[in-house]
Design a protein around this motif. Structure first.
Motif, PDB file in Angstrom:
ATOM      1  N   ARG A 108       0.854  -1.189   0.000  1.00  0.00           N
ATOM      2  CA  ARG A 108       0.000   0.000   0.000  1.00  0.00           C
ATOM      3  C   ARG A 108       0.891   1.241   0.000  1.00  0.00           C
ATOM      4  O   ARG A 108       2.023   1.199   0.463  1.00  0.00           O
ATOM      5  CB  ARG A 108      -0.895   0.027   1.223  1.00  0.00           C
ATOM      6  CG  ARG A 108      -1.887  -1.096   1.215  1.00  0.00           C
ATOM      7  CD  ARG A 108      -3.174  -0.696   1.916  1.00  0.00           C
ATOM      8  NE  ARG A 108      -4.095  -1.816   1.888  1.00  0.00           N
ATOM      9  CZ  ARG A 108      -4.918  -2.068   0.891  1.00  0.00           C
ATOM     10  NH1 ARG A 108      -4.942  -1.285  -0.155  1.00  0.00           N
ATOM     11  NH2 ARG A 108      -5.730  -3.097   0.925  1.00  0.00           N
ATOM     12  N   VAL A 117       0.954   5.605   0.771  1.00  0.00           N
ATOM     13  CA  VAL A 117       0.344   6.766   1.405  1.00  0.00           C
ATOM     14  C   VAL A 117       0.588   7.969   0.507  1.00  0.00           C
ATOM     15  O   VAL A 117       1.709   8.176   0.039  1.00  0.00           O
ATOM     16  CB  VAL A 117       0.994   7.020   2.795  1.00  0.00           C
ATOM     17  CG1 VAL A 117       0.437   8.273   3.435  1.00  0.00           C
ATOM     18  CG2 VAL A 117       0.819   5.812   3.687  1.00  0.00           C
ATOM     19  N   GLU A 142      -3.789   3.642  -0.781  1.00  0.00           N
ATOM     20  CA  GLU A 142      -4.032   3.287   0.621  1.00  0.00           C
ATOM     21  C   GLU A 142      -5.332   2.527   0.858  1.00  0.00           C
ATOM     22  O   GLU A 142      -5.362   1.561   1.608  1.00  0.00           O
ATOM     23  CB  GLU A 142      -4.013   4.569   1.458  1.00  0.00           C
ATOM     24  CG  GLU A 142      -3.840   4.337   2.919  1.00  0.00           C
ATOM     25  CD  GLU A 142      -3.533   5.621   3.657  1.00  0.00           C
ATOM     26  OE1 GLU A 142      -3.140   5.508   4.819  1.00  0.00           O
ATOM     27  OE2 GLU A 142      -3.683   6.726   3.095  1.00  0.00           O
TER      28      GLU A 142
END
Length: 175
Positions: A51, A53, A156
């Motif tokens: 993931r 950010v 995210e």
């Protein structure tokens, strides 16, 4: 020498998101990842799914380069005999595997660090497009073992689209 999609045949697929069917799920980078890369049947390539950010787009992207902002390196300490003390990182990332995906520079962050909007903006000023927790330390261990890396970032709150996963499976030869 640049890594190419032909380097991915037989690659191990590691999923740090816990959402990609048919892959090896891991909560975070650590000893389990290192054991696979340095094991008796170590892969010559690895697909890392993590993931991100602060991604500037809302779909998966390929990592083409990185900044290590973790404050450390998993290569500190005694040198593992399977690799050079200071591995070459040029050409480690496979960039041509999924030509329809955009390519990004990722900033590696220490686990638990939650960057503010201002910190993400500063990181972007340094040349990164987004941040993740597992790609950079995983890539360093892979580079040390002369293992090529296809790193794919998912937003995210996003998921891996089935068509991209199908392409990854075809590239690696997984069933």
């Amino acid at each position: 020498m640049e890594a190419t999609k032909s380097d991915l045949r037989g690659a191990q697929i590691i999923d740090f998101t816990g959402t990609v069917a048919g892959s090896m799920a891991m909560k975070s980078f650590g000893d389990d990842f290192t054991a696979i890369i340095r094991g008796a049947e170590k892969p010559t390539a690895v697909v890392i799914i993590d993931r991100a950010v602060g991604m500037p787009i809302d779909r998966p992207a390929i990592v083409r380069d990185h900044l290590n902002l973790t404050g450390s390196s998993p290569l500190c300490g005694a040198n593992y005999p399977g690799g050079e003390r200071f591995p070459t990182l040029q050409g480690i990332y496979v960039e041509d595997a999924l030509p329809d995906l955009p390519q990004l520079v990722v900033a590696g962050l220490k686990h638990g660090v939650k960057p503010s909007h201002e910190e993400v903006a500063l990181i972007k000023n340094f040349g990164a497009h987004t941040c993740s927790y597992n790609v950079v330390p995983s890539m360093l261990i892979a580079a040390h073992a002369r293992c090529k890396v296809l790193a794919i970032l998912i937003p995210e709150n996003g998921t891996m689209p089935d068509d991209i996963l199908k392409q990854i499976v075809q590239l690696t030869g997984e069933k």
